[in-house]
Scaffold this active site. Structure first.
Site, PDB file in Angstrom:
ATOM      1  N   GLN B 223       0.800  -1.224   0.000  1.00 36.35           N
ATOM      2  CA  GLN B 223       0.000   0.000   0.000  1.00 36.35           C
ATOM      3  C   GLN B 223       0.831   1.271   0.000  1.00 36.35           C
ATOM      4  O   GLN B 223       0.734   2.099   0.887  1.00 36.35           O
ATOM      5  CB  GLN B 223      -0.934   0.017   1.214  1.00 36.35           C
ATOM      6  CG  GLN B 223      -2.027  -1.008   1.157  1.00 36.35           C
ATOM      7  CD  GLN B 223      -3.113  -0.593   0.216  1.00 36.35           C
ATOM      8  OE1 GLN B 223      -3.410   0.578   0.069  1.00 36.35           O
ATOM      9  NE2 GLN B 223      -3.713  -1.545  -0.464  1.00 36.35           N
ATOM     10  N   ASP B 224       1.676   1.436  -1.006  1.00 42.55           N
ATOM     11  CA  ASP B 224       2.439   2.680  -1.158  1.00 42.55           C
ATOM     12  C   ASP B 224       3.481   2.901  -0.078  1.00 42.55           C
ATOM     13  O   ASP B 224       3.895   4.029   0.151  1.00 42.55           O
ATOM     14  CB  ASP B 224       1.515   3.900  -1.210  1.00 42.55           C
ATOM     15  CG  ASP B 224       0.979   4.098  -2.609  1.00 42.55           C
ATOM     16  OD1 ASP B 224       1.526   3.462  -3.517  1.00 42.55           O
ATOM     17  OD2 ASP B 224       0.041   4.865  -2.766  1.00 42.55           O
ATOM     18  N   ALA B 225       3.884   1.837   0.583  1.00 44.69           N
ATOM     19  CA  ALA B 225       5.042   1.971   1.456  1.00 44.69           C
ATOM     20  C   ALA B 225       6.264   1.613   0.622  1.00 44.69           C
ATOM     21  O   ALA B 225       6.145   0.872  -0.346  1.00 44.69           O
ATOM     22  CB  ALA B 225       4.926   1.033   2.645  1.00 44.69           C
TER      23      ALA B 225
END
Lengths: 348, 608
Positions: B223-225
């Site tokens: 998730q966009d980490a």
């Protein structure tokens, strides 16, 4: 088995109202966003208000829906014949002069009002210009003439005001069907093949006396009309049904019980109450709960004037005062009999 | 088309000023006048056939864009004019004056048929684009391969690059901007565009070329980490310096009083304690290159009391003064970079202190590529635990491949490929919009990669850094230009267990600057009610907030108090002394007080 069944029973002290509110409210926030890209198939959802505006309409208990309609189902002997159903539709279908003619031309010197009927519109009905003219004559009590599609009504007066008023009156005349029943069309149920009637208004009380109408299956989206005609129980069911239909249309999965609880809360008093200041919230027992919602000073002053006592039983007022709420784990309290307490002997 | 108005009205900046017989010829006439210089070049005119109206716009604030004029299917920018332009014999303004180039506004564009290139010109064409990149703005034109991305992502990428840290000014160490972020070792992107190269922004780079692997990493880049390589971070990747200015002024007040910069006397009102002033020199100002932590005073200042009466008070011998020093807020720290003493226009002394602090990338810092692909660092992995390729190359950043397909940022992939090819061949790669086709580009970069012994499509066999086992799939590795954005946790982190409360309600304060708590709002309250967690609710809303012990009179239901001298409880209304202590919300006590103030007497009846 019995134990399993009991496991699904709601526990005493479970805040069902809050859960129902959250269960309806949370998907409701998505409804606003979805409304804009709603393509729409050719169903009732195109003609009727749907989505959030309709939900607001229902919850606010509006006296009349913004797009009222009713389904008129028919008795067994007529329902499968298109001709017979069309015959009934002809009796119901409300056509006004303004539906046929765009405007009137008044002649004040002669005292006449002319209306040119649109032949294209006229063709879609079974009316003739002559028939319309005689109906106008009968209803207004004037002589009429027809010349092609032009109807001339000869007024008895040359008074400018009266002719103008007569012209407005003429346009609003119902020349066919039942006044207040709205436009009616024949529809076919694709599953059963039976024909039914869809009308663009909710005055089912006018349609009910018509022969051939199945009184047990007539339906409208106007909750108040159902309340007037069939009573609260029916209104409660209609409310729940409308809510359910709405949620299904929006493809929102809400358990029926939440919707039923909402419908019950709105109707249990015997009438239809809205959710808000003038309904459920405005009739709370607690002064503080009402004051915390809207019109704070009004409630406090009235409470003082009538010497009201707040029993502090609800959620809002207890949170306000900083007490433990009487729900969930706060439902139970411990009571000790003083006599029993005395029996306990201290250890030596 | 049916004309609504028979007369063709002329609107000047939205107001009717008259009408003309034939709008179309009128507009043509004005346009010719503009091209020949009779009418100002800032006038835009449009004929709207549907309204049969002419709109003339001359006001400020219109967005205008230059185009090459095309007449009778021939571009007015001829080849010898281009030659002259290249030889610098003529310039842009010359062409503008000659009517070769003209500016159109949004409305006049409606009347124009703009050809995208010279070969697209037909008889109907009225204008020609200079270059296809001119349909984008400056920021978007610094993004490589924008035409392969979805439009929202281009816009996002453009706005992220405005938030990036870089070398915003080369004299940053002499400046006193209220906040400044300087990136260590800024790099020019390997993949850049013609606008990037010609605009001179390359001398103010704002990012670094990261080696990016498209892979998952033990679930740490969901998730966009993103996952960073600790080795790379230690070598200076994404490292930046944060400058912040604290300033204060010796103000003058009516009545001849004024502030004084000095170490506040211990008798001053609001004295912060001796240790807070320990780093100040004699003049009350901190020295450069001193390290400062939260609570340390940077500028010591004594101010006159807020109210005049206080100073006149006791004999007037020693004036009572107030401490009004500037100190580092909780969570702030750094080294004093520079101190400046100056004067305001009204001749008062001004002190400006610049504090610098090093910002090494850490968990929670934000990075973004130029394609609107932002991510927050979730893990900084030791280099030995990072995946490595056959050549021993370890990526600087691991990006989750799920970030690409749903967002349609294929420009990111192309940039990685072009960046890798460019890095290997030692050449800058060009990513200017609308130059070349994607398959040609891929084969071109693929050829370069093959020459250097890499996979044609940028994929490589990689090995898990922890187990040493090869991955089943080949991993796409490339070089992408990443910006470090100035949203850093260290500037945002805030916690509170105990802290200040509001005076009126006794409830905790709100906001980071006041060491506030996070609001437990009405909807959160409803959740606890929904769970039936009554004691947790009471703890949140009463015990952790504004619980107050209140004495309630058993006789009259009024709120009383304890008289500590006589050692009795007192009810001020009935005079009784039979009172019961109740724990209630201070806000509720306040409500009762306010109800009393509108002449309503509420009684509290207690049940045992």
């Amino acid at each position: 088995m019995a134990e399993e069944k009991n496991a699904f029973k709601i526990t005493p002290g479970e805040p069902v109202g809050v859960i129902a509110a959250q269960s309806i409210g949370e998907p409701g926030t998505q409804m606003i966003l979805r409304l804009f890209h709603f393509a729409g198939v050719a169903t009732e959802s195109v003609i009727a208000t749907a989505g959030l505006p309709r939900l607001v309409e229902l919850v606010d208990a509006k006296k009349k829906p913004s797009t009222p309609f009713s389904y008129v189902y028919l008795e067994d002997k007529v329902k499968n014949s298109f001709e017979k159903v069309a015959e009934i539709v002809k009796r119901i279908d409300e056509i006004k002069v303004r539906d046929l003619a765009k405007r009137t031309v008044e002649n004040f010197s002669k005292g006449t009002i002319k209306a040119r009927l649109d032949p294209q519109v006229l063709d879609t009905t079974e009316l003739t210009a002559k028939g319309v003219a005689s109906k106008i004559g009968k209803l207004l009590g004037v002589e009429t003439e027809t010349e092609g599609n032009v109807i001339t009504a000869k007024m008895h007066t040359k008074n400018l005001k009266e002719i103008r008023a007569g012209s407005v009156k003429l346009m609003n005349l119902t020349v066919n069907g039942i006044e207040g029943a709205g436009k009616a069309v024949v529809r076919q149920d694709l599953k059963t093949g039976e024909f039914y009637i869809l009308t663009a208004d909710s005055n089912i009380d006018l349609i009910l006396p018509i022969e051939g109408v199945d009184r047990s299956r007539i339906y409208t989206n106007d909750i108040f009309k159902i309340y007037q005609v069939f009573g609260v129980e029916a209104a409660r069911n209609a409310l729940a049904m409308e809510l359910k239909k709405l949620m299904e249309e929006q493809r929102i999965d809400v358990n029926d019980r939440h919707l039923l609880l909402l419908a019950d809360a709105m109707t249990f008093s015997g009438g239809i109450k809205n959710v808000g200041r003038h309904g459920l919230s405005g009739e709370k027992l607690s002064v503080f709960a009402r004051a915390a919602y809207e019109e704070t000073v009004k409630h406090l002053v009235n409470a003082a004037a009538f010497g009201e006592v707040d029993p502090m039983k609800g959620v809002t007022e207890n949170i306000l005062a900083g007490k433990q709420i009487l729900l969930g784990t706060g439902t139970v309290s411990l009571a000790i009999n003083k006599d029993d307490l005395a029996k306990i002997k201290p250890k030596k | 088309m049916a004309q609504i108005n028979k007369k063709c009205y002329v609107y000047l900046n939205g107001r009717i000023i008259g009408y003309v017989a034939d709008g179309e010829t009128f507009v043509k006439e004005i346009r010719n006048g503009r091209r020949t210089g009779i009418v100002s070049g800032e006038v835009n005119i449009v004929y709207l056939p549907r309204l049969n109206a002419v709109h003339v716009n001359t006001d400020a604030g219109r967005v205008r864009k230059p185009y090459v004029v095309v007449e009778n299917g021939v571009s007015k920018l001829t080849s010898d004019m281009v030659e002259k332009l290249n030889n610098k014999e003529v310039d842009f303004n010359y062409l503008l004056r000659r009517g070769v180039i003209e500016y159109l506004d949004v409305e006049e564009e409606e009347n124009s048929a703009v050809a995208m290139s010279e070969k697209d010109i037909t008889q109907a064409t009225t204008h020609l684009e200079f270059d296809l990149t001119s349909i984008f703005g400056f920021t978007v034109n610094t993004v490589p391969f924008p035409e392969y991305n979805s439009a929202p992502r281009i816009g996002m990428g453009a706005s992220f690059s405005k938030q990036s840290e870089g070398l915003y000014q080369t004299n940053f160490n002499r400046r006193f901007d209220s906040r400044g972020y300087i990136l260590y070792y800024p790099q020019v992107p390997i993949v850049n565009t013609s606008v990037y190269r010609t605009s001179g922004i390359a001398s103010h780079p704002s990012g670094q070329n990261f080696i990016v692997a498209l892979s998952s990493y033990y679930g740490y880049n969901m998730q966009d980490a993103v996952v960073l390589n600790k080795g790379a971070v230690d070598r200076g990747l994404g490292r930046s310096m944060f400058y912040k200015i604290y300033s204060d002024e010796e103000r003058r007040y009516p009545g001849g009083q004024r502030d004084v910069f000095k170490i506040p006397a211990a008798t001053a009102e609001g004295y912060l304690g001796e240790h807070a002033y320990a780093k100040l020199s004699e003049d009350g100002i901190i020295e450069p290159e001193m390290s400062a932590d939260e609570g340390d005073v940077l500028i010591g200042k004594m101010a006159p009391p807020r109210f005049l009466e206080e100073s006149i008070g006791a004999g007037g011998l020693e004036e009572k003064r107030r401490d009004d020093s500037t100190y580092l807020k909780p969570g702030e720290s750094g080294i004093i970079d520079e101190v400046v003493l100056t004067e305001s226009p009204s001749a008062t002394k001004i002190v400006k202190v610049r504090v610098r602090s090093l910002r090494v990338p850490e968990n929670g810092d934000k990075f973004a590529s130029r394609h609107g692909q932002k991510g927050v660092v979730a893990l900084v992995v030791p280099q030995e635990d990072m995946p490595f390729s056959e050549n021993g190359i370890v990526p600087d950043l691991i990006l989750n491949p799920h970030s690409i397909p749903s967002r349609l940022t294929f420009g990111h992939l192309l940039e990685e490929l072009a960046g890798k090819a460019g890095a290997l061949s030692g050449k800058m790669a060009d990513g200017t919009a609308f130059t070349g086709k994607s398959d040609e580009r891929i084969s071109e970069y693929g050829k370069l990669l093959k020459e250097h012994g890499f996979g044609e499509f940028g994929t490589e066999q990689m090995y898990d850094g922890i187990t040493g086992e090869p991955f089943h799939a080949n991993i796409f590795v490339g070089v992408a230009y990443y910006n470090r954005l100035y949203h850093m946790v260290s500037n945002k982190l805030q916690v509170r267990a105990r802290g200040p409360v509001q005076i009126l309600t006794h409830q905790p304060t709100e906001g980071k600057s006041r060491q506030g708590g996070l609001r437990f709002g009405e909807m959160e309250r409803d959740v606890l009610v929904g769970y039936g967690a009554s004691l947790l609710l009471k703890e949140r809303l009463l015990e952790q907030s504004d619980m107050a012990p209140v004495l309630v009179c058993n006789k009259c239901g009024n709120i009383g108090y304890h008289d500590y001298i006589k050692r009795v409880d007192v009810c001020p209304i009935c005079g009784g002394s039979d009172l019961q202590e109740v724990k209630m919300s201070y806000a509720f006590k306040l409500l009762i007080d306010e109800i009393k103030s509108i002449h309503i007497f509420p009684r509290i009846r207690l049940k045992s």
